[in-house]
Scaffold this active site. Structure first.
Site, PDB file in Angstrom:
ATOM      1  N   THR A 146       8.992 -24.501   6.416  1.00 40.42           N
ATOM      2  CA  THR A 146       7.651 -24.560   5.501  1.00 40.42           C
ATOM      3  C   THR A 146       8.098 -25.268   4.183  1.00 40.42           C
ATOM      4  O   THR A 146       7.315 -25.698   3.444  1.00 40.42           O
ATOM      5  CB  THR A 146       7.141 -23.455   5.118  1.00 40.42           C
ATOM      6  N   ARG A 170      -0.041 -26.446  10.029  1.00 40.17           N
ATOM      7  CA  ARG A 170       0.684 -27.089  11.235  1.00 40.17           C
ATOM      8  C   ARG A 170       0.043 -26.586  12.430  1.00 40.17           C
ATOM      9  O   ARG A 170      -0.298 -25.426  12.631  1.00 40.17           O
ATOM     10  CB  ARG A 170       2.088 -26.820  11.381  1.00 40.17           C
ATOM     11  N   ASP A 182       2.597 -14.170  11.968  1.00 40.44           N
ATOM     12  CA  ASP A 182       1.075 -14.777  12.236  1.00 40.44           C
ATOM     13  C   ASP A 182       0.198 -13.882  12.883  1.00 40.44           C
ATOM     14  O   ASP A 182      -0.630 -14.212  13.808  1.00 40.44           O
ATOM     15  CB  ASP A 182       0.959 -16.244  12.799  1.00 40.44           C
ATOM     16  N   HIS A 225      -0.694 -14.781   4.762  1.00 35.99           N
ATOM     17  CA  HIS A 225      -1.490 -13.749   5.146  1.00 35.99           C
ATOM     18  C   HIS A 225      -2.965 -14.053   5.086  1.00 35.99           C
ATOM     19  O   HIS A 225      -3.540 -14.140   3.914  1.00 35.99           O
ATOM     20  CB  HIS A 225      -1.172 -12.384   4.408  1.00 35.99           C
TER      21      HIS A 225
HETATM   22  P1  GDP Z   1      -0.158 -12.810   9.181  1.00 34.14           P
HETATM   23  O1  GDP Z   1       0.642 -13.794   8.413  1.00 34.14           O
HETATM   24  O2  GDP Z   1       0.495 -11.869  10.034  1.00 34.14           O
HETATM   25  O3  GDP Z   1      -1.116 -12.231   8.345  1.00 34.14           O
HETATM   26  O4  GDP Z   1      -1.307 -13.729  10.219  1.00 34.14           O
HETATM   27  P2  GDP Z   1      -1.995 -15.211   9.724  1.00 34.14           P
HETATM   28  O5  GDP Z   1      -2.968 -14.862   8.773  1.00 34.14           O
HETATM   29  O6  GDP Z   1      -0.855 -16.084   9.396  1.00 34.14           O
HETATM   30  O7  GDP Z   1      -2.778 -15.384  11.288  1.00 34.14           O
HETATM   31  C1  GDP Z   1      -3.520 -14.798  11.804  1.00 34.14           C
HETATM   32  C2  GDP Z   1      -4.896 -15.127  12.176  1.00 34.14           C
HETATM   33  O8  GDP Z   1      -5.723 -14.638  12.840  1.00 34.14           O
HETATM   34  C3  GDP Z   1      -5.518 -15.658  10.866  1.00 34.14           C
HETATM   35  O9  GDP Z   1      -6.353 -16.914  11.210  1.00 34.14           O
HETATM   36  C4  GDP Z   1      -6.663 -14.578  10.670  1.00 34.14           C
HETATM   37  O10 GDP Z   1      -7.970 -14.878  10.073  1.00 34.14           O
HETATM   38  C5  GDP Z   1      -6.944 -14.311  12.196  1.00 34.14           C
HETATM   39  N1  GDP Z   1      -7.420 -13.189  12.702  1.00 34.14           N
HETATM   40  C6  GDP Z   1      -6.820 -11.713  12.637  1.00 34.14           C
HETATM   41  N2  GDP Z   1      -7.469 -10.765  13.177  1.00 34.14           N
HETATM   42  C7  GDP Z   1      -8.310 -11.443  13.959  1.00 34.14           C
HETATM   43  C8  GDP Z   1      -9.184 -10.905  14.978  1.00 34.14           C
HETATM   44  O11 GDP Z   1      -9.197  -9.879  15.323  1.00 34.14           O
HETATM   45  N3  GDP Z   1      -9.808 -12.018  15.753  1.00 34.14           N
HETATM   46  C9  GDP Z   1      -9.832 -13.358  15.280  1.00 34.14           C
HETATM   47  N4  GDP Z   1     -10.681 -14.198  15.879  1.00 34.14           N
HETATM   48  N5  GDP Z   1      -8.945 -13.558  14.168  1.00 34.14           N
HETATM   49  C10 GDP Z   1      -8.282 -12.860  13.427  1.00 34.14           C
END
Ligand code: GDP
Length: 425
Positions: A128, A305, A13, A41
């Site tokens: 999950t 979650r 995440d 993602h």
């Molecule tokens: P991944 O599984 O590694 O792709 O990550 P996730 O999507 O599960 O979680 C990353 C979270 O951070 C998501 O809610 C994204 O929309 C959010 N996100 C990613 N980069 C940024 C950022 O620079 N700022 C903010 N506020 N949210 C971000």
């Protein structure tokens, strides 16, 4: 052009989806090489907000060929419905190919995952329940099915019959459930098999030729270093390796072809599922960070979650970057910390009365205590900043402080969830 792995430095995440989507504009291929539809993602771009589960994060660019490599757990129904949902929302139908050597995740894998988590109760792993552990277990036990094998009915039936000999004992005796029949599973397979056929390809040859031709290939990892079965927080890892090194294996390309490894990390820590988490925040401080984190609070993209949150952990992230072999880092969610007067950063652990910056084995982590250094906050909205120089001095200091301790150049700084909210250094 190189093969670039985009991977997680921590517990998952980290924002890999956003970074992969951003980098994919210059890619020819985006490849998922491990895991399955347990991934989530999050991507926010001109088409809207998406949580990609099984599809690679290059699906928003029509010119990109997206591949599910041999190392991926392919849930066929989840795959088909994910593509249709994307198209329904106005995304041009993406070019996606599934390796004919990838194995299929079948409904009974999901069943076993749920039954086992239920049986474990308080001791559960926080799965999950997508069937990932039973799927990889079957692969190692040599009773799984490669997707090409679904088209050889006698072979498929014989393999399933072999698998059910032991599965039914467990189902009946351990879980008290009715046994499964080969017929039942064949019926489930038959319902989706023909629809999956057009996506199958010899992706190994395709990618080997792409490497020879100097194409740009992104390898997209799921989860992060600390969820690696060998290097992570055993027994709380995922069931396949999220390391860039495994990218060569799970995608089917030569290891020497991976010339860049982008480790993604958050400006604070978050962790979904069970396991030791040294900088975890409880109470109000944690609740505030959770509510402000990510694009809509720190809640799992797949499960909804609440994610566990904590301050940035230099010990875990240095380890995470080094084990990944990171050549560069992307730090995301820096904007989230703009509310703080000051920001603690964990620079060492105290373990057995001594300070250490070496990440210890899992069983020692429960007794490790974080040593914090306090960084001054910048208290300014940074979501519209697009250059490093444009960031407030204290935000720059925060990034440089972390960069020094994780010993990896921070090349990208993400200041918001949308594609364009990024700074390249
Ligand atoms: P991944 O599984 O590694 O792709 O990550 P996730 O999507 O599960 O979680 C990353 C979270 O951070 C998501 O809610 C994204 O929309 C959010 N996100 C990613 N980069 C940024 C950022 O620079 N700022 C903010 N506020 N949210 C971000």
């Amino acid at each position: 052009m190189p093969v670039i792995a985009v991977v997680g430095a921590n517990w998952g995440d980290e924002g890999k989806g956003k970074i992969t989507d951003y980098l994919a504009r210059e890619a020819d291929f985006v490849v998922r090489y491990q895991g399955g539809n347990n991934a989530g993602h999050t991507i926010i771009n001109e088409f809207g907000k998406f949580a990609l589960h099984l599809l690679p994060s290059g699906v928003f660019y029509p010119k990109v060929i997206n591949i599910l490599g041999p190392g991926v757990a392919v849930n066929m129904s989840a795959f088909l419905s994910e593509i249709e949902k994307l198209v329904e929302r106005g995304v041009p139908r993406p070019d996606v190919r599934i390796s004919e050597r990838a194995q299929v995740l079948l409904p009974h894998h999901v069943l076993f995952d749920s039954l086992e988590e239920e049986r474990l109760g308080k001791e559960s792993f926080g799965s999950t329940k997508s069937g990932i552990a039973p799927f990889y277990a079957d692969k190692c036990l040599k009773i799984g099915l490669q997707v090409n094998e679904l088209f050889d009915e006698p072979l498929m039936r014989a393999r399933l019959a072999k698998a059910l000999v032991q599965k039914n004992v467990v189902l009946e005796k351990l879980y008290g459930k009715p046994p499964l029949s080969v017929e039942q599973i064949v019926e489930q397979v038959a319902a989706v098999r023909e629809r999956i056929a057009p996506y199958l390809a010899d992706t190994t040859t395709l990618l080997l030729e792409a490497v020879d031709a100097g194409k740009t290939i992104l390898l997209e990892g799921q989860l992060g270093t600390l969820r690696d079965p060998d290097h992570g927080i055993y027994p709380y890892p995922t069931s396949s390796s999220p390391l860039a090194g495994f990218g060569a294996v799970g995608a089917g390309i030569p290891p020497w072809a991976i010339s860049r490894v982008v480790a993604v990390t958050k400006a604070y820590s978050s962790c979904v599922g069970a396991g030791p988490f040294v900088t975890e925040l409880h109470g109000e401080e944690g609740e505030t960070l959770r509510k402000r984190g990510g694009d809509a609070g720190e809640y799992g993209a797949t499960t909804g979650r609440p994610r566990r949150v904590g301050w940035f952990d230099c010990v875990a992230t240095l380890y995470g970057c080094r084990v990944q072999g990171a050549t560069e880092t992307a730090i995301t969610n820096l904007d989230v910390l703009s509310y703080r007067d000051s920001i603690p950063v964990c620079t060492a652990y105290t373990l057995g009365g001594k300070a250490t910056t070496a990440f210890p084995v899992s069983r020692m982590l429960d007794t490790a205590r974080p040593v914090y250094e306090e960084m001054p906050g910048w208290k300014e909205d940074i979501t519209a900043v697009r250059s490093f120089e444009g960031l407030p001095e204290r935000a720059r200091q925060y990034v440089l402080f972390i960069e020094k301790r994780i010993r990896t150049p921070i090349k990208w700084i993400s200041v918001g969830p949308r594609r364009e909210q990024i700074i390249m250094r």
